[in-house]
Design an enzyme around this catalytic site. Sequence first.
Site, PDB file in Angstrom:
ATOM      1  N   CYS A  85       1.799   0.965   1.055  1.00  0.00           N
ATOM      2  CA  CYS A  85       2.706   1.039   2.204  1.00  0.00           C
ATOM      3  C   CYS A  85       2.939  -0.356   2.800  1.00  0.00           C
ATOM      4  CB  CYS A  85       2.163   2.025   3.242  1.00  0.00           C
ATOM      5  SG  CYS A  85       3.406   2.570   4.436  1.00  0.00           S
ATOM      6  N   HIS A 173       1.325   7.068   0.090  1.00  0.00           N
ATOM      7  CA  HIS A 173      -0.123   7.030   0.332  1.00  0.00           C
ATOM      8  C   HIS A 173      -0.853   7.926  -0.677  1.00  0.00           C
ATOM      9  CE1 HIS A 173      -0.261   4.765   4.156  1.00  0.00           C
ATOM     10  NE2 HIS A 173       0.964   5.245   4.314  1.00  0.00           N
ATOM     11  N   GLU A 175      -3.964   8.114  -1.157  1.00  0.00           N
ATOM     12  CA  GLU A 175      -5.266   8.529  -0.621  1.00  0.00           C
ATOM     13  C   GLU A 175      -5.209   9.830   0.151  1.00  0.00           C
ATOM     14  OE1 GLU A 175      -3.566   5.654   2.527  1.00  0.00           O
ATOM     15  OE2 GLU A 175      -3.426   6.022   0.372  1.00  0.00           O
TER      16      GLU A 175
END
Length: 516
Positions: A85, A173, A175
């Site tokens: 990001c 993202h 994660e």
Amino acid sequence: MFIFVPMQEMILILDFGSQYTQLIARRIRELNVYSEIHPWNKCPEITSNIKGVILSGSPFSVRDEKSPRPDLSMFKGKLPLLGVCFGAQYMAHHFGGEVAPSEIREYGRANLSFVDRSNSLTTGISDLSQVWMSHGDTIKSVPNNYKIIASTEDVRVAGYAIDGEKTYGIQFHPEVYHSLEGQQLIKNFVVGICGCQQDWTPDAFVDSTVTALQEKLGNDRVILGLSGGVDSSVAAMLLHKAIGANLYCIFVNNGLLRKNEFESVLDGYKGMGLNVKGVDASALFYDALKGLTDPELKRKAIGKVFVDVFDDESKKVENAKWLGQGTIYPDVIESVSVSGGPSATIKSHHNVGGLPDYMKLQVVEPLRLLFKDEVRRVGKSLGLPAAILGRHPFPGPGLGIRILGEVTAERVRILQEVDHVFIQGLKDAGLYDEVWQAGAIFLPVQSVGVMGDERTYENAVALRAVTSTDGMTADWCHLPYEFLAKISNKIINQVKGINRVTYDISSKPPATIEWE
């Protein structure tokens, strides 16, 4: 302060203040690879055990003059590098691309429309894979030596790779759980590109930590505060394994424990080989809390007395040099920004932040870089009893932060009874192990009720039960209505002073697990 830092291979994460930074660390650790977070402006020395670097997201825009501007020269082009990001936008913007405000704010679920599966980062990722976007800017164009490796319908540059370098950027993202193949992408980077061996296991952590503790502590004596919970128990066993009889454990009754907990915890440590002393300091804590209603003031008062008691007890142990603590990663993250980084402070923790100058002990925190689930796995490796490993987390300040308003002995008594009914009810119903943390909150309100033919005006409590893996995020437990009805009825009938029971259905975020 001594904090154990393993010298094995690791992935370095530079934090730019993203709410998801800790999730990056967790996903890497789930691959049995050690990861460590540092603020972007306090990057550690790049040593041979650092196998790759990840740049986190950020609330800042790269176009903002006050945004972070890291110097990447020490590792870009030399080590595998992944920007997530903000990290991806920074590398595109800084090296000649264009980052501009998104025409439509890109937040939430999206699907990839193009994936270059020939690239090492995106191999195995599906064309329509769901990803999670969270950014107000977007990469409009990339420098000439950047190759686009992923796109969505709205984001042309969802991912890129730099020719001739193991350097990559993604605007989504991986994660976050909503990125359904995010862990595959992280594994591609950590294992496939960085070449990590995936050997950071609980057994390996125990062996390396014990060795490090032995080398650092030598024949020094350590005093450790036990609470009966997982964190302090695992910390105690690690230290005991390292220094044996030189560990002196103290369990303090602060008057804010659960019903009969002081006696049951002391009894539970029998047979574990630990040298444990119980100290009843209830009166000192009650005096310090008298008249206090502000949550932070209560926490700090409890923390001060906690330190004072240990100061007194340490003087009784000749040549004690260290204070052992069961501090874990979420405590540190919520109390101060990670390693001094840009994340916001949420609340203080009584066991975080060091000791006052007058207390002549150094702090040793063998679990400071572990998440709660990792602590449990280490405890299992050490052979701790299941009753301790499976015990719900309990806040260091105890019931002092579950009583909203002033803490009094009578309110503690009432809350202890309510909590006992609730926790025992969960165990009897076979629900205890399905819940990550549960407890009762004494509310600073009274309500009208009817018992028999008489009007009552008594106290209200809230029950709280959440599911989580590490305490960083949590969702409320959908306990059966029949169970809640039975527990509510039992509390009102058995606990004098309570005539109303509520159930907290808030998640974290936006709420925290504890009310204070």
